[in-house]
Scaffold this motif. Structure first.
Motif, PDB file in Angstrom:
ATOM      1  N   GLU A 284       0.822  -1.208   0.000  1.00 24.38           N
ATOM      2  CA  GLU A 284       0.000   0.000   0.000  1.00 24.38           C
ATOM      3  C   GLU A 284       0.858   1.262   0.000  1.00 24.38           C
ATOM      4  OE1 GLU A 284      -2.698  -0.195   3.237  1.00 24.38           O
ATOM      5  OE2 GLU A 284      -3.706  -2.015   2.542  1.00 24.38           O
ATOM      6  N   ASP A 285       2.159   1.081  -0.173  1.00 28.71           N
ATOM      7  CA  ASP A 285       3.087   2.211  -0.199  1.00 28.71           C
ATOM      8  C   ASP A 285       3.079   2.861  -1.578  1.00 28.71           C
ATOM      9  OD1 ASP A 285       5.101   4.028   0.039  1.00 28.71           O
ATOM     10  OD2 ASP A 285       6.720   2.565   0.358  1.00 28.71           O
ATOM     11  N   PRO A 286       2.605   4.108  -1.676  1.00 30.61           N
ATOM     12  CA  PRO A 286       2.549   4.760  -2.989  1.00 30.61           C
ATOM     13  C   PRO A 286       3.933   5.003  -3.589  1.00 30.61           C
ATOM     14  CG  PRO A 286       2.060   6.332  -1.233  1.00 30.61           C
ATOM     15  CD  PRO A 286       2.122   4.980  -0.601  1.00 30.61           C
ATOM     16  N   ASP A 287       4.975   4.963  -2.762  1.00 27.92           N
ATOM     17  CA  ASP A 287       6.331   5.198  -3.260  1.00 27.92           C
ATOM     18  C   ASP A 287       7.060   3.902  -3.619  1.00 27.92           C
ATOM     19  OD1 ASP A 287       6.054   7.963  -2.815  1.00 27.92           O
ATOM     20  OD2 ASP A 287       6.599   7.717  -0.699  1.00 27.92           O
ATOM     21  N   SER A 288       6.368   2.773  -3.491  1.00 30.13           N
ATOM     22  CA  SER A 288       7.009   1.495  -3.796  1.00 30.13           C
ATOM     23  C   SER A 288       7.306   1.395  -5.287  1.00 30.13           C
ATOM     24  CB  SER A 288       6.093   0.339  -3.365  1.00 30.13           C
ATOM     25  OG  SER A 288       6.635  -0.896  -3.773  1.00 30.13           O
ATOM     26  N   TRP A 289       8.454   0.770  -5.621  1.00 27.50           N
ATOM     27  CA  TRP A 289       8.832   0.601  -7.022  1.00 27.50           C
ATOM     28  C   TRP A 289       8.080  -0.558  -7.670  1.00 27.50           C
ATOM     29  CZ3 TRP A 289      10.939  -4.111  -8.388  1.00 27.50           C
ATOM     30  CH2 TRP A 289      11.394  -4.914  -7.336  1.00 27.50           C
ATOM     31  N   LEU A 290       7.422  -1.395  -6.846  1.00 25.75           N
ATOM     32  CA  LEU A 290       6.670  -2.510  -7.386  1.00 25.75           C
ATOM     33  C   LEU A 290       5.295  -2.051  -7.887  1.00 25.75           C
ATOM     34  CD1 LEU A 290       7.249  -5.399  -4.800  1.00 25.75           C
ATOM     35  CD2 LEU A 290       7.978  -5.372  -7.187  1.00 25.75           C
ATOM     36  N   PRO A 291       4.820  -2.586  -9.017  1.00 33.18           N
ATOM     37  CA  PRO A 291       3.438  -2.305  -9.443  1.00 33.18           C
ATOM     38  C   PRO A 291       2.452  -2.782  -8.386  1.00 33.18           C
ATOM     39  CG  PRO A 291       4.697  -3.384 -11.201  1.00 33.18           C
ATOM     40  CD  PRO A 291       5.543  -3.449  -9.968  1.00 33.18           C
ATOM     41  N   GLY A 292       1.302  -2.121  -8.296  1.00 39.87           N
ATOM     42  CA  GLY A 292       0.338  -2.439  -7.255  1.00 39.87           C
ATOM     43  C   GLY A 292      -0.219  -3.845  -7.330  1.00 39.87           C
ATOM     44  N   TRP A 293      -0.139  -4.485  -8.516  1.00 37.37           N
ATOM     45  CA  TRP A 293      -0.720  -5.810  -8.673  1.00 37.37           C
ATOM     46  C   TRP A 293       0.263  -6.929  -8.328  1.00 37.37           C
ATOM     47  CZ3 TRP A 293       2.153  -8.443 -12.251  1.00 37.37           C
ATOM     48  CH2 TRP A 293       2.856  -7.691 -13.188  1.00 37.37           C
ATOM     49  N   VAL A 294       1.495  -6.582  -7.979  1.00 40.63           N
ATOM     50  CA  VAL A 294       2.504  -7.591  -7.654  1.00 40.63           C
ATOM     51  C   VAL A 294       2.419  -7.931  -6.167  1.00 40.63           C
ATOM     52  CG1 VAL A 294       4.962  -8.128  -7.571  1.00 40.63           C
ATOM     53  CG2 VAL A 294       4.035  -6.819  -9.493  1.00 40.63           C
ATOM     54  N   PRO A 295       2.199  -9.205  -5.797  1.00 38.83           N
ATOM     55  CA  PRO A 295       2.106  -9.568  -4.373  1.00 38.83           C
ATOM     56  C   PRO A 295       3.435  -9.353  -3.654  1.00 38.83           C
ATOM     57  CG  PRO A 295       1.243 -11.323  -5.789  1.00 38.83           C
ATOM     58  CD  PRO A 295       1.951 -10.353  -6.681  1.00 38.83           C
ATOM     59  N   VAL A 296       3.340  -8.972  -2.390  1.00 40.50           N
ATOM     60  CA  VAL A 296       4.545  -8.817  -1.560  1.00 40.50           C
ATOM     61  C   VAL A 296       4.570  -9.847  -0.436  1.00 40.50           C
ATOM     62  CG1 VAL A 296       4.796  -6.364  -2.081  1.00 40.50           C
ATOM     63  CG2 VAL A 296       3.407  -7.071  -0.118  1.00 40.50           C
ATOM     64  N   GLY A 297       3.523 -10.667  -0.356  1.00 37.38           N
ATOM     65  CA  GLY A 297       3.487 -11.688   0.693  1.00 37.38           C
ATOM     66  C   GLY A 297       2.262 -12.557   0.553  1.00 37.38           C
ATOM     67  N   VAL A 298       2.259 -13.656   1.306  1.00 36.98           N
ATOM     68  CA  VAL A 298       1.127 -14.579   1.322  1.00 36.98           C
ATOM     69  C   VAL A 298       0.565 -14.629   2.731  1.00 36.98           C
ATOM     70  CG1 VAL A 298       0.358 -16.940   0.930  1.00 36.98           C
ATOM     71  CG2 VAL A 298       2.143 -15.960  -0.524  1.00 36.98           C
ATOM     72  N   ARG A 299      -0.748 -14.447   2.856  1.00 39.24           N
ATOM     73  CA  ARG A 299      -1.408 -14.474   4.165  1.00 39.24           C
ATOM     74  C   ARG A 299      -1.930 -15.886   4.430  1.00 39.24           C
ATOM     75  NH1 ARG A 299      -4.259  -8.907   2.368  1.00 39.24           N
ATOM     76  NH2 ARG A 299      -5.310 -10.387   0.998  1.00 39.24           N
ATOM     77  N   PHE A 300      -1.029 -16.762   4.846  1.00 43.71           N
ATOM     78  CA  PHE A 300      -1.406 -18.162   5.053  1.00 43.71           C
ATOM     79  C   PHE A 300      -2.473 -18.316   6.133  1.00 43.71           C
ATOM     80  CE2 PHE A 300       2.899 -18.653   3.234  1.00 43.71           C
ATOM     81  CZ  PHE A 300       2.608 -19.527   2.199  1.00 43.71           C
ATOM     82  N   GLU A 301      -2.493 -17.394   7.095  1.00 42.75           N
ATOM     83  CA  GLU A 301      -3.445 -17.517   8.193  1.00 42.75           C
ATOM     84  C   GLU A 301      -4.888 -17.333   7.744  1.00 42.75           C
ATOM     85  OE1 GLU A 301      -2.508 -13.185   7.744  1.00 42.75           O
ATOM     86  OE2 GLU A 301      -1.352 -15.070   7.734  1.00 42.75           O
ATOM     87  N   ARG A 302      -5.088 -16.805   6.548  1.00 35.77           N
ATOM     88  CA  ARG A 302      -6.452 -16.568   6.053  1.00 35.77           C
ATOM     89  C   ARG A 302      -7.030 -17.785   5.319  1.00 35.77           C
ATOM     90  NH1 ARG A 302      -8.979 -12.461   6.400  1.00 35.77           N
ATOM     91  NH2 ARG A 302     -10.196 -12.851   4.518  1.00 35.77           N
ATOM     92  N   LEU A 303      -6.215 -18.761   5.016  1.00 38.48           N
ATOM     93  CA  LEU A 303      -6.690 -19.898   4.230  1.00 38.48           C
ATOM     94  C   LEU A 303      -7.651 -20.738   5.077  1.00 38.48           C
ATOM     95  CD1 LEU A 303      -3.407 -21.020   2.451  1.00 38.48           C
ATOM     96  CD2 LEU A 303      -4.912 -19.089   1.986  1.00 38.48           C
ATOM     97  N   GLY A 304      -8.764 -21.117   4.477  1.00 36.05           N
ATOM     98  CA  GLY A 304      -9.722 -21.933   5.200  1.00 36.05           C
ATOM     99  C   GLY A 304     -11.152 -21.614   4.827  1.00 36.05           C
ATOM    100  N   LYS A 305     -12.074 -22.149   5.597  1.00 31.42           N
ATOM    101  CA  LYS A 305     -13.508 -22.035   5.331  1.00 31.42           C
ATOM    102  C   LYS A 305     -13.992 -20.606   5.546  1.00 31.42           C
ATOM    103  CE  LYS A 305     -17.915 -24.172   6.684  1.00 31.42           C
ATOM    104  NZ  LYS A 305     -18.564 -25.129   7.599  1.00 31.42           N
ATOM    105  N   ILE A 306     -14.928 -20.192   4.713  1.00 26.37           N
ATOM    106  CA  ILE A 306     -15.519 -18.852   4.811  1.00 26.37           C
ATOM    107  C   ILE A 306     -16.753 -18.903   5.700  1.00 26.37           C
ATOM    108  CG2 ILE A 306     -16.633 -16.979   3.543  1.00 26.37           C
ATOM    109  CD1 ILE A 306     -14.935 -17.789   1.113  1.00 26.37           C
ATOM    110  N   GLU A 307     -16.802 -18.045   6.697  1.00 22.55           N
ATOM    111  CA  GLU A 307     -17.965 -17.975   7.599  1.00 22.55           C
ATOM    112  C   GLU A 307     -18.869 -16.814   7.184  1.00 22.55           C
ATOM    113  OE1 GLU A 307     -18.649 -20.219   9.643  1.00 22.55           O
ATOM    114  OE2 GLU A 307     -16.747 -21.278   9.884  1.00 22.55           O
TER     115      GLU A 307
END
Length: 307
Positions: A284-307
């Motif tokens: 979410e850093d507007p000064d980042s050199w990476l395009p906004g659509w490039v992932p910077v990490g994986v949120r493994f803790e979110r994987l699972g069933k949707i409530e």
């Protein structure tokens, strides 16, 4: 009608399958006939490389035969079992975040054909509290994901960021319906969510069997003047017609949903969101050199069933 990608998959499956069938019934026998004639003319002394050349499949046939089983399996899987979706906006926060990849169970509701979306088999009806994907009524080629909070016949009021429901009574039902009920909210301490400069508050909303979390933005006024004007009701009141559903986002002050455009026809339902199979984090850093659509990490803790 289905989206363009679904139509493309069906067309590709049909074309590759027809090419395979044409080769099996017409082209391959003709190649074998030419080989027999060539062998007879050469006194059965035909060179192996010549035989291979005469029997060689055209490139288009070879390609069709190689992709047909894979494309057919993908088409059947995503048309009748599970379809992957990516969450593009924050309208379902905190339940679903931008960058979540989910599976939608297509057979949870009515099973429909993948092109014209006519019902092939009547299955279960949506339940109050389901997270559902549906064709946006104002633009049916676009898929929306919201939470079903109103069933046919329900009276819904959303006032001062509080949900009220008068559940419709089914035949023979005398309790648990017919009375306007305030849906209980329990504050959940959480300071991580903002909408612009406004701090958002997280609540557990006791809707459905287990309930779910929602976000409200105390600093923002409700856009009541933009609500869908249903004849015969107050501006913040909605009576769900038969064969329709009322769907809202969990991010209540950052969601364009049934409050603004009306009801979801049952025929527009695609399926029930059931599982997060991947979740990417983006900078979410507007000064980042990476395009906004490039992932910077994986949120493994979110994987699972949707409530």
């Amino acid at each position: 009608m289905a989206g363009y990608f679904a139509i493309f998959l069906v067309i590709l499956t049909l074309v590759s399958g027809l090419i395979w069938l044409l080769d099996a019934l017409v082209l391959a026998p003709k190649r074998r006939e030419r080989l027999v004639l060539a062998q007879t003319g050469a006194g059965n002394q035909l060179a192996p490389e010549v035989s291979d050349t005469l029997l060689k499949e055209p490139a288009v046939v070879e390609t069709a035969k190689s992709i047909f089983p894979v494309i057919a399996a993908i088409t059947l899987f995503r048309s009748f079992l599970y379809e992957p979706f990516q969450i593009p906006s924050g309208s379902m926060m905190p339940t679903l975040l931008v960058g979540d990849f989910i599976l939608v169970e297509k057979f949870s509701y009515d099973v429909k054909d993948p092109v014209w979306r006519t019902t092939l088999y009547h299955n279960k009806l949506p339940e109050r509290g389901d997270v559902a994907v549906f064709k946006y009524p104002e633009q049916p080629t676009v898929d929306f994901i919201k939470r079903i909070i109103g069933l046919p016949g329900d009276r819904i009021i959303y006032r001062d960021k509080q949900l009220y429901i008068e559940k419709a009574c089914t035949t023979g039902q005398t309790t648990g319906c017919g009375n306007l009920e305030r849906i209980a909210l329990t504050h959940v301490p959480d300071n991580q969510f903002f909408q612009g400069r406004y701090q958002q508050r997280r609540f557990h909303e006791a809707l459905g069997e287990k309930g779910h979390n929602i976000l409200v933005t105390p600093g923002m006024q409700e856009q009541v003047r933009d609500y869908y004007p249903q004849p015969g009701t107050a501006i913040d009141e909605f009576v769900v017609p038969e064969g329709h559903y009322f769907a809202v986002g969990d991010n209540r002050d950052n969601s364009r949903d049934s409050r603004f455009w009306g009801f979801v026809p049952a025929d527009n339902l695609v399926g029930k969101a059931v599982f997060i199979w991947m979740s990417f984090e983006f900078s979410e850093d507007p000064d980042s050199w990476l395009p906004g659509w490039v992932p910077v990490g994986v949120r493994f803790e979110r994987l699972g069933k949707i409530e």
